[in-house]
Scaffold this active site. Structure first.
Site, PDB file in Angstrom:
ATOM      1  N   LYS A  54       0.839  -1.206   0.000  1.00 15.67           N
ATOM      2  CA  LYS A  54       0.000   0.000   0.000  1.00 15.67           C
ATOM      3  C   LYS A  54       0.873   1.255   0.000  1.00 15.67           C
ATOM      4  O   LYS A  54       0.639   2.200  -0.754  1.00 15.67           O
ATOM      5  CB  LYS A  54      -0.941  -0.016   1.216  1.00 15.67           C
ATOM      6  CG  LYS A  54      -2.032  -1.072   1.090  1.00 15.67           C
ATOM      7  CD  LYS A  54      -2.751  -1.364   2.406  1.00 15.67           C
ATOM      8  CE  LYS A  54      -3.718  -2.539   2.224  1.00 15.67           C
ATOM      9  NZ  LYS A  54      -4.292  -3.021   3.480  1.00 15.67           N
ATOM     10  N   GLN A  98      -3.905  -1.552   9.804  1.00 13.51           N
ATOM     11  CA  GLN A  98      -3.891  -2.873   9.165  1.00 13.51           C
ATOM     12  C   GLN A  98      -4.509  -3.918  10.093  1.00 13.51           C
ATOM     13  O   GLN A  98      -4.126  -4.059  11.243  1.00 13.51           O
ATOM     14  CB  GLN A  98      -2.442  -3.265   8.794  1.00 13.51           C
ATOM     15  CG  GLN A  98      -2.325  -4.575   8.043  1.00 13.51           C
ATOM     16  CD  GLN A  98      -3.031  -4.573   6.685  1.00 13.51           C
ATOM     17  OE1 GLN A  98      -2.954  -3.618   5.926  1.00 13.51           O
ATOM     18  NE2 GLN A  98      -3.738  -5.656   6.390  1.00 13.51           N
ATOM     19  N   ASP A 121     -10.822   3.571   4.678  1.00  6.12           N
ATOM     20  CA  ASP A 121     -11.097   2.150   4.456  1.00  6.12           C
ATOM     21  C   ASP A 121     -12.442   1.737   5.069  1.00  6.12           C
ATOM     22  O   ASP A 121     -12.699   0.544   5.247  1.00  6.12           O
ATOM     23  CB  ASP A 121      -9.958   1.291   5.019  1.00  6.12           C
ATOM     24  CG  ASP A 121      -9.971  -0.116   4.432  1.00  6.12           C
ATOM     25  OD1 ASP A 121     -10.620  -0.327   3.383  1.00  6.12           O
ATOM     26  OD2 ASP A 121      -9.348  -1.013   5.016  1.00  6.12           O
TER      27      ASP A 121
END
Ligand code: NAP
Length: 292
Positions: A54, A98, A121
């Protein structure tokens, strides 16, 4: 039976990234450097790889990547303090924590601490709720990627029966909501679902979000089904048994090179959109000050 269309995620991701370039230039001309902060807690090798991919994708496109790596023993409070700092940092436009974090951390609490305008996200309950209601700014990136692939290949969900296997908060549930908002009839399956193969057999669209290699078998599919495999397991293996599903599907995503690259491109897109929104707000505030 004709060969299925292979839904090429690399091609879709390139298209998404190319579409961001002009906006990034415009932001930089206005002295805004789009920036994504990633937080990795611990040393799980797969998570480390995802975060690295990413970050690298950001830098390649001219987005700053602020990479925070916290030790395995980090407490919930320590993680919350880091998230708070990033929330307050004017130069950070997106925050990605994450998943998964080590067991001692309250992951939900950490997700909820992310400022909703930086939740690129879609992990906060606000972000998820907005997605479900159909006006979300930043849906979770993998569900957004699945919809993007469908759009790019002209696959409509309207009136179709979509069977989603998996109901996680970052994948199964939001992709079910997005498909429902696209007027599909959605069945969301999970580990308590009875007669899973029979349900999959009724699907025009199958989304695999299980986390088990080669789980969905070709013999479960209706002839001509569209198969979207979000799974990513050790050894580059999806949740779909590719060879047998290939023989039944009308369109299918490969692993690797399917949903994965598009997921990253959606993360970049959301970060750039967040930076753009911040710029517009700043310009608006300046105008208001001048007019006072
Ligand atoms: P997760 O949180 O472990 O959720 C898995 C889901 O599958 C759960 O809802 C679970 O049901 C369900 N399930 C497990 N066994 C089942 C069974 N036998 N029958 C039916 N349903 C079953 O996983 P996730 O985070 O959603 O990830 C799913 C997959 O997507 C993984 O392979 C992951 O690596 C991949 N992924 C890929 C990307 C990408 O960018 N491509 C991003 C995120 C995740 P219960 O709720 O009942 O436990």
């Amino acid at each position: 039976m004709e060969k299925p269309v292979i839904l090429d995620g690399n091609r879709v991701a390139t298209h998404v990234k190319d579409g961001l370039k002009a906006t990034i230039v415009k932001l930089k001309e206005n002295h805004v450097q789009p920036c994504l902060a990633t937080i990795l807690v611990g040393d799980d090798p797969s998570s480390a790889t995802y975060v690295k991919m990413k970050g690298n994708a950001c830098e390649k496109l001219g987005i700053e990547s602020k990479r925070i790596h916290l030790p395995e023993q980090t407490t919930t409070e320590q993680l919350l303090a880091v998230i708070q700092q990033l929330n307050n940092d004017e130069n950070v436009h997106g925050i990605l924590l994450q998943h998964p974090v080590p067991n001692q951390i309250d992951e939900r609490k950490a997700f909820e601490a992310i400022a909703v305008e930086k939740d690129v996200d879609g992990v906060t309950s606000w972000g998820y709720g907005q997605t479900a209601l159909g006006f979300g700014q930043y849906p979770s990136c993998t569900p957004a990627a699945i919809i993007k692939i469908m759009d790019e290949y002209g696959i409509s969900a309207e009136g179709k029966h979509a069977v989603v296997v998996g109901r996680s908060p970052i994948l199964g549930k939001p992709v079910s909501a997005l498909l429902l908002n696209r007027n599909a009839t959605v069945t969301t399956c999970h580990s308590f679902t009875a007669n899973l193969p029979e349900l999959v057999k009724q699907a025009d669209i199958v989304v695999a979000a299980v986390g088990k290699p080669n789980f969905i078998k070709g013999e479960w599919l209706k002839e001509g089904a569209v198969v979207l495999d979000a799974g990513y397991n050790k050894g580059n293996i999806g949740d779909v048994e590719y060879d047998t599903c290939f023989n039944k599907a009308s369109a299918i995503t490969p692993v690797p090179g399917g949903v994965g690259p598009v997921t990253i491109s959606m993360l970049l897109k959301h970060t750039v959109e967040s930076a753009e929104k911040k710029l517009l707000e700043t310009v608006q505030k300046e105008r208001e000050l001048v007019s006072q």
